[in-house]
Design an enzyme around this catalytic site. Structure first.
Site, short mmCIF file in Angstrom:
data_model
loop_
_atom_site.label_atom_id
_atom_site.label_comp_id
_atom_site.label_asym_id
_atom_site.label_seq_id
_atom_site.Cartn_x
_atom_site.Cartn_y
_atom_site.Cartn_z
CG ASP A 1 -43.49 19.07 -22.49
OD1 ASP A 1 -42.63 19.28 -21.60
OD2 ASP A 1 -43.60 17.99 -23.08
CB THR B 1 -12.31 -14.73 31.46
OG1 THR B 1 -12.37 -13.96 30.24
CG2 THR B 1 -13.18 -14.06 32.51
CB THR C 1 -15.37 -11.13 35.88
OG1 THR C 1 -16.46 -10.60 35.14
CG2 THR C 1 -15.03 -12.50 35.34
CG HIS D 1 -50.47 2.81 -2.15
ND1 HIS D 1 -50.58 1.54 -1.63
CD2 HIS D 1 -51.73 3.20 -2.45
CE1 HIS D 1 -51.85 1.16 -1.64
NE2 HIS D 1 -52.56 2.16 -2.13
CG PHE E 1 -33.17 19.02 -15.74
CD1 PHE E 1 -33.82 18.47 -16.84
CD2 PHE E 1 -31.92 18.51 -15.40
CE1 PHE E 1 -33.25 17.45 -17.59
CE2 PHE E 1 -31.34 17.49 -16.15
CZ PHE E 1 -32.02 16.95 -17.24
CE LYS F 1 -15.16 -26.33 18.73
NZ LYS F 1 -13.73 -26.15 18.42
N GLY G 1 -57.85 5.86 4.53
CA GLY G 1 -56.98 4.70 4.75
C GLY G 1 -55.51 5.03 4.73
NE ARG H 1 -6.58 -2.64 26.98
CZ ARG H 1 -5.98 -2.18 25.89
NH1 ARG H 1 -4.98 -2.87 25.36
NH2 ARG H 1 -6.35 -1.04 25.34
#
Length: 535
Positions: A489, A82, A49, A290, A484, A152, A324, A79
């Site tokens: 402490d 086929t 095509t 990690h 926050f 298919k 590592g 468009r």
């Protein structure tokens, strides 16, 4: 359903099918001419095509236009070309059935044994920023119809959707035809191809509409293709593989220049390292173990080799944990950086590029994995995480390009406003904090981390961990917290270690207690108004 069409006794066995007639229509013309030449040399009739036919014809290879099959010229700007019984009957006729063969003979339709089709570049067109009308024109209709029909009917037809499959097809044609097992495998790839294509189209439409009152898609389909099977997953008893998503440009698309095969954990850590390094504007290096940074730094002022300087400063944060580790650089890896890494065991280095001299040094470390990012590498716009029974989707947590301007609006709740150089370190600490697993505490000096506390189930333990790792370097450093402080402490642990400033989102019901602790110690404190959890 009933009737002779579904009577198993009517089906004739077909395994090896010679290729006599091929329908070729491709958007991606990679390898097209060698394939067409091989088919022509084997006496295969080629029907094609539009631009595909012209490309084959220009190469001096005999090709018939699809209009000669349909009896109708291509129309509507291509468009329709086929979508015709003479094409689709030739694709869908099950020649194991005498009745299908008879119907083709009555209509004068010749079947196809090979279909080579790939679809319009829809994803690439979207990525280019094209307008809606141009994108819509790249929604293929006839292509998927041909692919699905041939897939298919794989009992009779071979469907090929990728240039990667061309060599195997050429070999099969030369050996007398394709086998059912090969056609079935290619059919599976074909349905995956059209599924991914349709998913991309559906996603584009979904992103252009509002669903449930917001701009997140009401329907989400994620399609990925397996790039490689890994030795194992996170642990040796788990299977693992790496998949790539069409149109993406991340760690999965990086090129491995040398070293052992990448592992599951290598990929996770490399991605985390990139997240940290590319948050920085200046030449920067992040070292990860990690999925957590054990060092992040930008270059020292006036450094002769900025990226090598950034690496050394990142390494100094926690040399023990860096053993590592996985390293990411946001600039070219230089000879000097390579030389600095000679005696440091490293699993992976990922960067946009490497100096040739650096590669020469790394060749002595044969197991070291080197990954070069794709030229168009970019951080993800969205984060996706699987949960049992579904998935979570969110905007990626990204810093604005004008973070310095944003920082001017941070609320100063304690101490004096720092000068520009000090503020730069505040911003660095805040950015580095985003790359650390919650609860995250980062201590920084001169745009380099000196202590990192991560992944603890309470914030005060993260403060203690960051101070412990920093040691004497904690004194005079800036601390950043991804969320926050619920109590005073945690800040008190930092204050006792000699930090001079704290950057945090604020928003606790006990903010007043936390601020009072900072004021009593003469410590500068900013509220950013935005948190950066990273689970």
């Amino acid at each position: 359903m009933s009737g002779p069409r579904h009577d198993p006794s009517l089906y004739r066995t077909r395994d090896l099918i010679p290729i006599r007639r091929a329908l070729v229509s491709v958007s991606d013309k990679t390898g097209l001419i060698p394939l067409a030449q091989s088919l022509a040399d084997a006496g295969v009739e080629i029907i094609s095509t539009g631009s595909t036919a012209q490309t084959i014809r220009d190469a001096g290879i005999a090709v018939g236009d699809v209009a000669s099959v349909t009896g109708v010229a291509e129309m509507l700007d291509g468009r329709v070309k086929t979508l015709h019984p003479n094409v689709h009957a030739g694709l869908l006729a099950d020649l194991r059935l005498e009745d299908h063969e008879r119907q083709l003979d009555e209509q004068g339709i010749v079947p196809f044994e090979l279909v080579v089709v790939n679809l319009y570049p829809f994803v690439e067109t979207v990525a280019s920023g094209a307008d809606a009308d141009e994108v819509v024109e790249q929604i293929d209709i006839g292509g998927p119809a041909m692919v699905r029909a041939a897939a298919k009917n794989h009992a009779n037809v071979t469907i090929v959707v990728s240039p990667e499959s061309y060599p195997a097809i050429v070999e099969a044609v030369g050996a007398g035809g394709t086998r059912l097992s090969q056609r079935r495998e290619l059919a599976a790839r074909a349905f995956a191809h059209t599924a991914a294509y349709d998913s991309a189209v559906a996603q584009w439409f979904a992103e252009g509409t509002l669903g449930d009152g917001d701009d997140l898609p009401a329907h989400l389909t994620i399609k990925a293709e397996r790039l490689a099977t890994l030795r194992y997953g996170e642990n040796a008893h788990q299977r693992g593989a790496i998949y790539t998503r069409v149109g993406e440009h991340g760690i999965a698309q990086a090129t491995q220049l040398q070293g052992k095969a990448m592992s599951y954990n290598n990929y996770v850590d490399a991605d985390a390292a990139l997240r940290a390094a590319y948050d920085m504007v200046l030449p920067a290096v992040a070292i990860v173990k990690h999925a957590n940074p054990c060092g992040i730094a930008t270059t020292a002022p006036n450094a002769l080799d900025p990226i090598a300087s950034a690496h050394l400063r990142a390494h100094e944060c926690d040399p023990v944990s860096a053993y590592g580790g996985v390293i990411a650089a946001n600039g070219t890896v230089t000879l000097k950086m390579a030389e600095n890494l000679k005696d440091i065991f490293t699993e992976v280095i990922v960067a946009p590029s490497f100096q040739p001299e650096a590669l020469e040094v790394f060749r002595a470390k044969k197991n070291l994995r080197l990954l070069q990012l794709p030229e168009d590498w970019q951080q993800e716009r969205m984060d996706v995480r699987l949960v049992s029974g579904g998935l979570l989707l969110q905007d990626a947590d990204r810093f604005p390009d004008d973070i310095a301007s944003v920082a001017r609006d941070w609320e100063l709740v304690s101490g004096e406003r720092p000068d520009d150089d000090e503020m730069e370190n505040f911003i660095f600490a805040w950015k580095a904090c985003r790359a650390v697993k919650s609860n995250a505490i980062v201590l920084a000096k001169g745009n380099a981390t000196v202590g990192v506390g991560m992944g603890q189930v309470n914030r005060v333990d993260s403060c203690r961990l960051a101070v412990e790792r920093a040691g004497e370097r904690a004194a005079g450093s800036v601390a950043a917290s991804d969320a926050f402080f619920p109590f005073a402490d945690g800040p008190q642990v930092l204050i006792d270690a000699g930090i001079t400033a704290i950057v945090q989102p604020g928003g606790s019901v006990r903010d007043e207690e936390v601020v009072d602790a900072a004021r009593k110690a003469g410590v500068t404190m900013f509220f950013t108004g935005e948190r950066h959890f990273f689970h």
